[in-house]
Every structure is written in C-alpha cells, then in structure tokens.
Enzyme design. Sequence first.
Site: not given
Length: 336
Positions: A66, A72, A95-96, A117, A119-120, A281
């Site tokens: 992985d 992200d 967000e992805e 989100d 991985l900001d 966010e």
Amino acid sequence: MVSNPKIMTLERFIREQEEKFPSASGEFSNMLFALTLAAKLVWREVSKAGLVNILGTTDQVNVSGDILKKLDLFADETIYKTMFYSGNICAMASEESNGLIEIPKKCDSGKYVLLFDPLDGSSNIDANITIGTIFSIFKRVTPSGVGTLEDCLQTGYNQVAAGYIIYGTSTMFIYTTGNGVHGFTLDPSVGEFLLSNENIRIPSKGKMYSINEGNYNYWSPPIQRYIKYLKEIDNPSGRPYSLRYIGTMVGDVHRTLLYGGIFMYPADKKNPDGKLRLMYECNPMAFIVEQAGGKAINGKQRILDITPNSLHQQTPIFIGSSEDVTKCQEFLSSPE
Ligand code: AHM
Ligand code: MG
C-alpha cells in the site's frame, strides 16, 4: 511531578460524552471510534513514508504494498473502508472523489454523512512536513436508504461533529461535537490517543498571520492593505505580526487555534473563488474555530452560513482569533 491529573483515552472521553445524552443510541460514538481507528491506520503509513526508499518495497522487509500508492489515495481508501463498515453512515464524499462514494448496499442505512479530506497538504509529504486529515459530519436529511447529494450538501452550521488529525511532531486528534474543542495526542507505544488539550480556547487576538504571500500581486487592494497593516510597526498593539505559513491548512489552522492570529486563503486572480474547499476543509475548520471562541468568514459572510451548491465548491477563508478576523473584515469591507 504529575502535570496532568488524569489519563483519559479518546474512546473513554467519547463514551463519557455520550453518557450525558441518555437517549443516545451509541451510533454516533461508534462512528467516532471508527474514525479514531482510521486515524491510527493512516498515521501508521504516514510515519513510514520516508522509509520507502531505504527499506525498499518487497515482502521480505515487510513494507506493505500500500505504501507504494500515493499516500493520499491510501488515506482515502483507508478512511472509506473503515467508515462504511461502521454501519453508521449513509453517504460519504471525499476531496479525492468526484461525486458521492459508493457505499455497499448492506452498509447504507446509517444516520450520518461523512465528508473528508483524507490527506491535506499532500504536496508537503516528500519533505516530511506536517500533513493532516480533516472530517465533517452531518445527520442525514433524507429518511432512509442510500444517502444522496442532498444529505451531503448541508450548510456548515448543521454539522454535528468536525475534526482533524494532524501528523506532526506528534499525531493529534482534535474534534468538536458542539461542546467545545478537545485535543488528544497519540502515544504510539500503546496506540492510544490520550487527552492532552481539553476545552481549547483560541486567544482573542494573536501575533501571527498565515497566508501564501507569494500571491500578493494577485490579491485585491483591501487584502494587500490588510497585510501591509499587519506588518506596520505599532508596538502597543503588538504589530508587526510574524508570518508563519506551512502550506498545510491543518497545520496552519492548528497553530492558529493554539497561539491565536489569523489564517487566510483569499480569492485572487488565479483562484477567483478562493482555493480551499468549503465542504472538506473550510466548514469543519470553521466549526472547530468557532467552538473554540474564534471566527471564520469568507469576507462577506460567516463560513458556516454559506449555502453549498456543489461538493467541491471553493471559498475564500479568513479564520482565527475573533479580534483579528474582525479587523480583517473591516479592511475587506473597505472600498477597493
Ligand atoms: P490539498 O488538500 O490538495 O493538499 O490542498 C490544500 C492545501 C491546504 O492544505 C493549504 O492551505 C493550501 O492548499 C496551500 O496552497 P498554496 O500552495 O497555494 O499556498
Ligand atoms: Mg486539503
């Protein structure tokens, strides 16, 4: 010397909060438990990110496949897999993802909606700079079945919980359910988040501002004037302010929450609607900062009052200490 009178795990804290509501079914707590598990799984991979080039990626050295994926995307999948099986969620968006994330039929009957989100600040990963995960939770508005866009596109003041996980020098889980903001620090040796910052209050005025000042020439004159004002020498009122900018909203808002001051991502000529996303966010951060006694606006209105029209909607944001945001608003309301 004992500095903290009690050792309280995040899970016990969540249970104690639940006990204040005798009619609670436990679903909400279960969902928060699932989130803490997702946070630990993401932390585990994030903390190994720098090892990929040293340890290689084969089975022999026991680095999971992985980690080859972009972190992200790993975070996105991990949160999704952990959360839909919690059985408390009817709709999820990240967000992805382009639209709603598909939830398997047998798991879609939950009361809650999760927006996140994963991985900001992901552009900071390779440099080992603070990154984070942000989440926002609403109660569904449709009566049953699979959740819809209507369940997701709710105004920020309807959030029932919001939080973030910051992967920094320590990993912390900060969240609110509308009864103050509480922070927990991960003790990696026992794999538990322990209460470290109970009832966080943001200072009413700070000494730091946070903005990508490289965009100065793209800003409107009121923003330019406000930033110039912060830099003027006027010692009695604490100016000039210091500039701090990580380029990870989670890190910049976390520092602002603890030390006070203001974080901004205004509209500019490149991003006429601002850059940061309302649903993933700005809403959750606004809920947290308001709960801590601060303010969050888009220049015209409170972030939490914005009626959303799309999942990936962007908005300008000015967030932080109440006096700082109020002052900023004065400049923003002045004629160009
Ligand atoms: P991301 O969620 O895709 O990582 O992007 C959002 C990030 C925020 O964390 C941060 O505040 C901002 O983008 C930084 O943008 P810039 O590089 O334009 O200053
Ligand atoms: Mg982000």
